[in-house]
Design a protein around this motif. Structure first.
Motif, PDB file in Angstrom:
ATOM      1  N   LEU A   5      42.430  43.431  53.232  1.00  0.00           N
ATOM      2  CA  LEU A   5      41.613  42.376  52.623  1.00  0.00           C
ATOM      3  C   LEU A   5      41.599  41.119  53.484  1.00  0.00           C
ATOM      4  O   LEU A   5      40.622  40.382  53.497  1.00  0.00           O
ATOM      5  N   TRP A  13      32.939  40.871  52.294  1.00  0.00           N
ATOM      6  CA  TRP A  13      33.163  40.679  50.861  1.00  0.00           C
ATOM      7  C   TRP A  13      31.859  40.868  50.097  1.00  0.00           C
ATOM      8  O   TRP A  13      31.817  41.531  49.053  1.00  0.00           O
ATOM      9  N   PHE A  17      31.645  43.999  47.659  1.00  0.00           N
ATOM     10  CA  PHE A  17      31.794  43.552  46.269  1.00  0.00           C
ATOM     11  C   PHE A  17      30.616  42.675  45.860  1.00  0.00           C
ATOM     12  O   PHE A  17      30.776  41.479  45.608  1.00  0.00           O
ATOM     13  N   TYR A  67      35.553  41.301  36.058  1.00  0.00           N
ATOM     14  CA  TYR A  67      36.819  40.863  36.639  1.00  0.00           C
ATOM     15  C   TYR A  67      37.573  40.071  35.578  1.00  0.00           C
ATOM     16  O   TYR A  67      36.988  39.242  34.888  1.00  0.00           O
ATOM     17  N   TYR A 114      40.849  45.258  44.364  1.00  0.00           N
ATOM     18  CA  TYR A 114      39.777  45.364  45.359  1.00  0.00           C
ATOM     19  C   TYR A 114      40.026  46.609  46.188  1.00  0.00           C
ATOM     20  O   TYR A 114      41.004  46.704  46.914  1.00  0.00           O
ATOM     21  N   ILE A 123      39.502  44.812  38.527  1.00  0.00           N
ATOM     22  CA  ILE A 123      39.800  43.684  39.409  1.00  0.00           C
ATOM     23  C   ILE A 123      40.345  42.532  38.573  1.00  0.00           C
ATOM     24  O   ILE A 123      39.821  42.220  37.506  1.00  0.00           O
TER      25      ILE A 123
END
Length: 190
Positions: A5, A13, A17, A67, A114, A123
């Motif tokens: 990450l 990112w 996502f 999330y 993630y 998440i």
């Protein structure tokens, strides 16, 4: 061992996502509660002041990115504490330093779930800061929208428009909501 990450750039990112909103899921509260218990078991010796569910998944009736946002308030002396970072890393969280910007003091952020292999996982985002950080106002924002469904629906409308416009630009998506958040906090007397 390197964390993949940390290797991601802004475009990565956004690609891995993208912004995706879902109808409110009543289970999100239970998902938060279970994660809160796990987190507390790891950091209870640091005596967190509070651990609360914030963000759109904590507001019934509105669409949200699925999330779970968690606000953890700690004593100022514990900000950036390596032992807290290690404790949360041990249960799958990745630590991110959030630098000072505008009127927000620097704080600690953690992410979990993630997955770069495309496997769906829940998440979680932890926002960890002392009581005097403006980030704590997420509670007032949440409480005001819970108590004012018409404002919550206006927020949902903005989120839907922003998600469509900024599907692959997480930063722009967040910034597009700032003025609404300021207005709600003013209405809430903050």
């Amino acid at each position: 061992m390197s964390n993949p990450l940390y290797e991601l750039k802004k475009d990565d990112w956004n690609r891995f996502f993208p912004i995706h909103l879902e109808s409110h899921n009543p289970r999100w509260s239970a998902v938060f509660q279970k994660e809160k218990e796990l987190i507390f078991s790891q950091i209870k010796t640091f005596e967190p002041i509070l651990i609360e569910h914030v963000g759109s998944t904590s507001i019934p009736g509105i669409k949200a990115k699925p999330y779970i946002d968690i606000l953890i308030v700690i004593g100022e002396e514990l900000l950036f504490n390596e032992d807290i970072i290690s404790a949360l890393t041990a249960i799958g969280y990745t630590y991110f330093f959030v630098p000072k910007r505008e009127n927000i003091e620097a704080y600690m952020s953690f992410g979990k779930g993630y997955n770069l292999e495309g496997k769906p996982e829940q998440i979680f985002h932890i926002h960890m800061c002392p009581e005097n950080n403006i980030t704590v106002k997420q509670r007032e924002f949440r409480d005001f929208l819970r108590a004012n469904p018409e404002q919550a629906k206006a927020y949902e409308k903005l989120k839907l428009e922003s998600a469509e416009k900024f599907k692959n630009d997480r930063g722009a998506y967040v910034l597009s909501k700032n003025e609404f958040v300021r207005q709600v906090l003013a209405l809430a007397g903050s």
